[in-house]
Design a protein around this motif. Structure first.
Motif, short mmCIF file in Angstrom:
data_model
loop_
_atom_site.label_atom_id
_atom_site.label_comp_id
_atom_site.label_asym_id
_atom_site.label_seq_id
_atom_site.Cartn_x
_atom_site.Cartn_y
_atom_site.Cartn_z
N ASP A 156 -5.40 5.98 -4.53
CA ASP A 156 -6.53 6.83 -4.12
C ASP A 156 -7.32 6.19 -2.99
OD1 ASP A 156 -5.84 8.69 -6.01
OD2 ASP A 156 -7.33 8.04 -7.49
N ASP A 157 -7.56 4.89 -3.10
CA ASP A 157 -8.31 4.18 -2.06
C ASP A 157 -7.54 4.15 -0.74
OD1 ASP A 157 -10.37 3.69 -3.83
OD2 ASP A 157 -9.73 1.64 -4.30
N ASN A 159 -5.31 6.31 0.20
CA ASN A 159 -5.31 7.67 0.72
C ASN A 159 -6.62 7.98 1.43
OD1 ASN A 159 -4.09 10.30 1.02
ND2 ASN A 159 -5.46 11.05 -0.56
N HIS A 160 -7.71 7.50 0.88
CA HIS A 160 -9.02 7.68 1.50
C HIS A 160 -9.06 7.01 2.87
CE1 HIS A 160 -13.39 6.90 2.09
NE2 HIS A 160 -13.50 8.11 1.56
N ASP A 161 -8.50 5.81 2.96
CA ASP A 161 -8.46 5.10 4.24
C ASP A 161 -7.59 5.84 5.26
OD1 ASP A 161 -10.06 3.14 3.14
OD2 ASP A 161 -8.39 1.77 2.72
N ASN A 164 -9.47 8.88 6.54
CA ASN A 164 -10.51 8.48 7.50
C ASN A 164 -9.90 8.15 8.87
OD1 ASN A 164 -12.60 8.82 5.71
ND2 ASN A 164 -12.66 6.66 5.08
N GLU A 191 -0.13 11.24 -2.72
CA GLU A 191 -1.15 10.88 -3.71
C GLU A 191 -0.93 11.62 -5.02
OE1 GLU A 191 -4.80 11.32 -5.96
OE2 GLU A 191 -3.97 12.91 -4.71
#
Length: 224
Positions: A156-157, A159-161, A164, A191
Motif C-alpha cells: 500500500d505504501d 503504491n502510494h509513492d 504520487n 495492489e
C-alpha cells in the motif's frame, strides 16, 4: 477421516497448487510487460485465462462433491471451505493479471512513461506474498500466513509513492497524462493482487486456528 475423503482432499489441494503456479506465472508475465512496456508476451497471458477459469470451476465442483458425498466435519470441513475461498481468490488474481496486460496494450501506441521508482519493489513484494501465502497453506503455517498479511501495508505504501510520482509526471508533462493514467490503473490492479494474497493468508489462519481472521488486522489497534 476415511481414506476416500483423504484421497479426494489431497487431489483437490494438488489442483489448487497447480492453479496457483499458473496464476503466479500470469502475474510475472503481466508485470514484466508493464515494466518493459512491451506487448510481446501478452498473447501468452491471454491464453492462460480460460485455463484458469476452467480449473476454477472444476475445483469448485469437486469441493461441492466432497461436501455432498463425504459430509466432512471439523478440520476437514474447514479444509474444503478454505479451498473454496482460495480458489476464488486465485481466479480473481488471474483476472487482475489480465487487466494489467490490457493496460499495457492500451499504452503501446502512446508515449513511454518512465517506470516509477517503487514499481519493481511493489511487484516483487506482491509476487512474494502470493507465493508465501500458498506455501503457508501447504505447510499449514499460521505464523507464515500472518507474516504475509503484514506485508500488505508495504505494498500500500509503495503504491502510494508510485501514484504520487505519476501525479508529478502528469503535472510536469501533460503529453504523458494518458499513458500515466493507464500505468496508474495497472498499479492499482497490482495492489489488489496483494489484497487477494492477504485474503488467502487469512484463510490459512482460519484453517489452522479455526478462527476467522478476515478484516481483523484492519481494526484499529489490532494485530494481524
Amino acid at each position: 477421516m476415511s481414506k476416500h475423503l483423504e484421497r479426494d482432499l489431497e487431489l483437490l489441494e494438488r489442483d489448487v497448487l497447480a492453479q496457483s503456479s499458473i496464476v503466479e506465472d500470469m502475474i510475472r508475465t503481466a508485470t514484466r510487460c508493464l515494466r518493459d512496456q512491451s506487448t510481446e508476451a501478452l498473447s501468452d497471458l491471454a491464453a492462460l485465462e480460460p485455463k484458469v477459469n476452467a480449473r476454477e470451476v472444476r475445483i469448485e465442483e469437486e469441493c461441492l462433491k466432497i461436501l455432498a458425498l463425504h459430509q466432512p466435519v471439523a478440520t476437514d470441513l474447514r479444509r474444503v471451505a478454505t479451498i473454496l475461498k482460495i480458489n476464488a481468490d486465485l481466479e480473481r488474481i488471474g483476472d487482475l493479471a489480465v487487466n494489467i496486460g490490457e493496460r499495457v496494450r492500451s499504452m503501446a501506441e502512446l508515449p513511454v512513461v518512465p517506470a516509477p521508482a517503487g514499481l519493481d519493489e511493489m511487484t516483487s513484494v506482491t509476487i512474494e506474498m502470493v507465493r508465501d501465502a500458498l506455501d503457508a497453506f501447504v505447510e499449514l503455517d499460521a505464523d507464515a500466513a500472518r507474516a504475509v498479511g503484514k506485508r500488505d501495508d508495504i505494498v500500500d505504501d509503495l503504491n502510494h509513492d508510485v501514484i504520487n510520482e505519476l501525479h508529478a509526471v502528469m503535472q510536469a508533462q501533460p503529453s504523458l497524462v494518458e499513458p500515466a493514467v493507464h500505468l496508474f490503473s495497472a498499479t492499482r490492479h497490482l495492489e489488489r493482487i496483494a489484497d487477494h494474497a492477504t485474503n488467502i493468508a487469512e484463510d490459512v489462519m482460519y484453517l489452522v486456528e479455526g478462527e476467522i481472521a478476515r478484516h481483523r488486522h484492519r481494526q484499529a489497534g489490532a494485530e494481524f
